[in-house]
Scaffold this motif. Structure first.
Motif, PDB file in Angstrom:
ATOM      1  N   LEU A  47       0.181  11.269  -7.984  1.00  0.00           N
ATOM      2  CA  LEU A  47      -0.126  10.096  -8.800  1.00  0.00           C
ATOM      3  C   LEU A  47       1.071   9.163  -8.879  1.00  0.00           C
ATOM      4  O   LEU A  47       0.936   7.936  -8.733  1.00  0.00           O
ATOM      5  N   TYR A  48       2.244   9.711  -9.093  1.00  0.00           N
ATOM      6  CA  TYR A  48       3.450   8.882  -9.159  1.00  0.00           C
ATOM      7  C   TYR A  48       3.681   8.143  -7.846  1.00  0.00           C
ATOM      8  O   TYR A  48       3.937   6.922  -7.835  1.00  0.00           O
ATOM      9  N   LEU A  49       3.578   8.859  -6.720  1.00  0.00           N
ATOM     10  CA  LEU A  49       3.840   8.230  -5.423  1.00  0.00           C
ATOM     11  C   LEU A  49       2.787   7.198  -5.053  1.00  0.00           C
ATOM     12  O   LEU A  49       3.076   6.238  -4.331  1.00  0.00           O
ATOM     13  N   ALA A  50       1.564   7.384  -5.541  1.00  0.00           N
ATOM     14  CA  ALA A  50       0.492   6.425  -5.247  1.00  0.00           C
ATOM     15  C   ALA A  50       0.590   5.173  -6.112  1.00  0.00           C
ATOM     16  O   ALA A  50       0.089   4.114  -5.734  1.00  0.00           O
ATOM     17  N   SER A  51       1.235   5.292  -7.249  1.00  0.00           N
ATOM     18  CA  SER A  51       1.277   4.183  -8.209  1.00  0.00           C
ATOM     19  C   SER A  51       2.420   3.223  -7.898  1.00  0.00           C
ATOM     20  O   SER A  51       3.344   3.527  -7.136  1.00  0.00           O
ATOM     21  N   ASP A  52       2.386   2.079  -8.565  1.00  0.00           N
ATOM     22  CA  ASP A  52       3.443   1.085  -8.397  1.00  0.00           C
ATOM     23  C   ASP A  52       4.756   1.527  -9.036  1.00  0.00           C
ATOM     24  O   ASP A  52       5.798   0.901  -8.807  1.00  0.00           O
ATOM     25  N   GLU A  53       4.720   2.585  -9.836  1.00  0.00           N
ATOM     26  CA  GLU A  53       5.953   3.116 -10.433  1.00  0.00           C
ATOM     27  C   GLU A  53       6.955   3.548  -9.366  1.00  0.00           C
ATOM     28  O   GLU A  53       8.157   3.555  -9.601  1.00  0.00           O
ATOM     29  N   SER A  54       6.429   3.922  -8.192  1.00  0.00           N
ATOM     30  CA  SER A  54       7.295   4.404  -7.104  1.00  0.00           C
ATOM     31  C   SER A  54       7.500   3.348  -6.030  1.00  0.00           C
ATOM     32  O   SER A  54       7.813   3.681  -4.878  1.00  0.00           O
ATOM     33  N   ARG A  55       7.357   2.084  -6.386  1.00  0.00           N
ATOM     34  CA  ARG A  55       7.382   1.022  -5.369  1.00  0.00           C
ATOM     35  C   ARG A  55       8.703   0.945  -4.606  1.00  0.00           C
ATOM     36  O   ARG A  55       8.760   0.363  -3.528  1.00  0.00           O
ATOM     37  N   ALA A  83       0.849  -1.186   0.000  1.00  0.00           N
ATOM     38  CA  ALA A  83       0.000   0.000   0.000  1.00  0.00           C
ATOM     39  C   ALA A  83       0.886   1.238   0.000  1.00  0.00           C
ATOM     40  O   ALA A  83       2.052   1.187   0.392  1.00  0.00           O
ATOM     41  N   SER A  84       0.310   2.354  -0.448  1.00  0.00           N
ATOM     42  CA  SER A  84       1.043   3.615  -0.502  1.00  0.00           C
ATOM     43  C   SER A  84       0.273   4.696   0.234  1.00  0.00           C
ATOM     44  O   SER A  84      -0.944   4.844   0.047  1.00  0.00           O
ATOM     45  N   GLN A  92       7.661  -2.988   6.907  1.00  0.00           N
ATOM     46  CA  GLN A  92       7.541  -4.437   7.024  1.00  0.00           C
ATOM     47  C   GLN A  92       6.105  -4.914   6.809  1.00  0.00           C
ATOM     48  O   GLN A  92       5.870  -6.093   6.567  1.00  0.00           O
ATOM     49  N   ARG A  93       5.157  -3.991   6.895  1.00  0.00           N
ATOM     50  CA  ARG A  93       3.759  -4.320   6.597  1.00  0.00           C
ATOM     51  C   ARG A  93       3.437  -4.075   5.130  1.00  0.00           C
ATOM     52  O   ARG A  93       2.279  -4.227   4.713  1.00  0.00           O
ATOM     53  N   GLY A  94       4.425  -3.642   4.371  1.00  0.00           N
ATOM     54  CA  GLY A  94       4.217  -3.356   2.959  1.00  0.00           C
ATOM     55  C   GLY A  94       3.642  -1.982   2.692  1.00  0.00           C
ATOM     56  O   GLY A  94       3.162  -1.711   1.583  1.00  0.00           O
ATOM     57  N   ILE A  95       3.698  -1.093   3.691  1.00  0.00           N
ATOM     58  CA  ILE A  95       3.126   0.250   3.554  1.00  0.00           C
ATOM     59  C   ILE A  95       4.240   1.260   3.319  1.00  0.00           C
ATOM     60  O   ILE A  95       5.122   1.429   4.159  1.00  0.00           O
ATOM     61  N   ARG A  96       4.213   1.906   2.167  1.00  0.00           N
ATOM     62  CA  ARG A  96       5.165   2.973   1.867  1.00  0.00           C
ATOM     63  C   ARG A  96       4.554   4.315   2.245  1.00  0.00           C
ATOM     64  O   ARG A  96       3.369   4.553   1.995  1.00  0.00           O
ATOM     65  N   VAL A  97       5.360   5.206   2.827  1.00  0.00           N
ATOM     66  CA  VAL A  97       4.896   6.547   3.176  1.00  0.00           C
ATOM     67  C   VAL A  97       5.849   7.553   2.543  1.00  0.00           C
ATOM     68  O   VAL A  97       7.064   7.486   2.759  1.00  0.00           O
ATOM     69  N   ASN A  98       5.299   8.468   1.757  1.00  0.00           N
ATOM     70  CA  ASN A  98       6.080   9.510   1.107  1.00  0.00           C
ATOM     71  C   ASN A  98       5.337  10.836   1.199  1.00  0.00           C
ATOM     72  O   ASN A  98       4.161  10.876   1.586  1.00  0.00           O
ATOM     73  N   ALA A  99       6.015  11.901   0.834  1.00  0.00           N
ATOM     74  CA  ALA A  99       5.422  13.236   0.937  1.00  0.00           C
ATOM     75  C   ALA A  99       5.579  13.996  -0.362  1.00  0.00           C
ATOM     76  O   ALA A  99       6.568  13.856  -1.077  1.00  0.00           O
ATOM     77  N   VAL A 100       4.598  14.825  -0.650  1.00  0.00           N
ATOM     78  CA  VAL A 100       4.717  15.818  -1.707  1.00  0.00           C
ATOM     79  C   VAL A 100       4.639  17.188  -1.031  1.00  0.00           C
ATOM     80  O   VAL A 100       3.789  17.423  -0.176  1.00  0.00           O
ATOM     81  N   SER A 101       5.577  18.073  -1.380  1.00  0.00           N
ATOM     82  CA  SER A 101       5.662  19.388  -0.747  1.00  0.00           C
ATOM     83  C   SER A 101       5.481  20.482  -1.792  1.00  0.00           C
ATOM     84  O   SER A 101       6.434  20.845  -2.487  1.00  0.00           O
ATOM     85  N   PRO A 102       4.279  21.011  -1.912  1.00  0.00           N
ATOM     86  CA  PRO A 102       4.045  22.066  -2.896  1.00  0.00           C
ATOM     87  C   PRO A 102       4.596  23.410  -2.423  1.00  0.00           C
ATOM     88  O   PRO A 102       4.662  23.693  -1.224  1.00  0.00           O
ATOM     89  N   GLY A 103       4.963  24.223  -3.393  1.00  0.00           N
ATOM     90  CA  GLY A 103       5.199  25.632  -3.146  1.00  0.00           C
ATOM     91  C   GLY A 103       3.882  26.372  -3.275  1.00  0.00           C
ATOM     92  O   GLY A 103       2.811  25.757  -3.178  1.00  0.00           O
TER      93      GLY A 103
END
Length: 250
Positions: A225-233, A130-131, A170-181
């Protein structure tokens, strides 16, 4: 396009601005979507725009109990969730002497506490993999006047992208951030800036951006969209800055 084909997704604050545009792009990429909001007018408008394709729910990001109820609604609707964009937030800019404890708490409740406990409530609902994408801000990096509380909430939220990545990978959960200006969204209109100063402020902000303009919700949504997709796995605990080069001036 099918970058999110059949992905079960949740977007908080998804009835206007960046959240609404992200919902549109997710739909175009084949996702199933739940969006949340708090403003009755924007909720009604989102329902009218999306029709039966999107489940639109009211959920106050400041309320921990509302986040738990939201997680239960997601589980009932999907069973599991593949991607979550935590976008709901408030942006209040004013001098330190104008802040009250109640206002301070409200900003942290909406921008940090509510999303944190939503992630907690969703733990049994997340698919594997999951993302999770957090909408932070370049304010976490920039010492702008009048932004003390807002910037602090975004710095705390950005920190979660790293600490929770370590804890949840370890649960398969990726966490990332997008920081807009600076982005031209309804949230910007709610900053409490007097109309008399708005035009000059706009000019000052644009002058600080090397690209020479405000960003658009579409440009931020592309990063989400990129971070939510499998492209950023293979991307975990990372931050994508979308700011027209604003941080180059700091």
């Amino acid at each position: 396009m099918s970058r999110l084909l059949n992905k079960r997704t949740l977007i908080t604050g998804g009835t206007s601005g960046i959240g609404l545009e992200t919902a549109k792009q997710f739909l175009a990429e084949g996702a199933r979507i739940i969006v949340t909001g708090v403003n009755p007018d924007s909720i009604a408008a989102a329902k009218a725009e999306f029709g039966s394709d999107v489940l639109v729910l009211r959920a106050d990001s400041a309320s921990v109990s509302a986040q738990k109820e939201l997680a239960q609604a997601v589980e009932r609707h999907y069973g599991k969730v593949d991607a979550v964009f935590l976008n709901a937030g408030v942006s209040v800019w004013q001098p330190i002497e104008d802040w009250s404890e109640k206002m301070f708490d409200r900003s942290f409740d909406v921008n940090v506490k509510g999303p944190y406990f939503l992630i907690q409530a969703l733990l049994p609902v997340f698919a594997n993999p999951a993302s999770v994408v957090l909408n932070t801000s370049i304010s976490a990096h920039v010492g702008s006047t009048r932004s003390s509380v807002y910037a602090a909430t975004k710095a705390a939220f950005l920190s979660l992208s790293k600490t929770l990545s370590s804890e949840l990978m370890q649960r398969g959960i990726r966490v990332n951030a997008v920081s807009p200006g600076p982005v031209d969204t309804p949230l910007y209109d709610k900053m409490g800036i007097p109309d008399a100063y708005r035009q000059q402020l706009n000019a000052d902000i644009i002058q600080s951006i090397p690209a020479g303009r405000f960003g658009t919700p579409e440009e931020v949504a592309k990063a989400v969209l990129y971070l939510a997709s499998d492209e950023s796995r293979w991307t975990m605990g990372s931050e994508i800055v979308v700011d027209g080069g604003r941080l180059l001036n700091d």
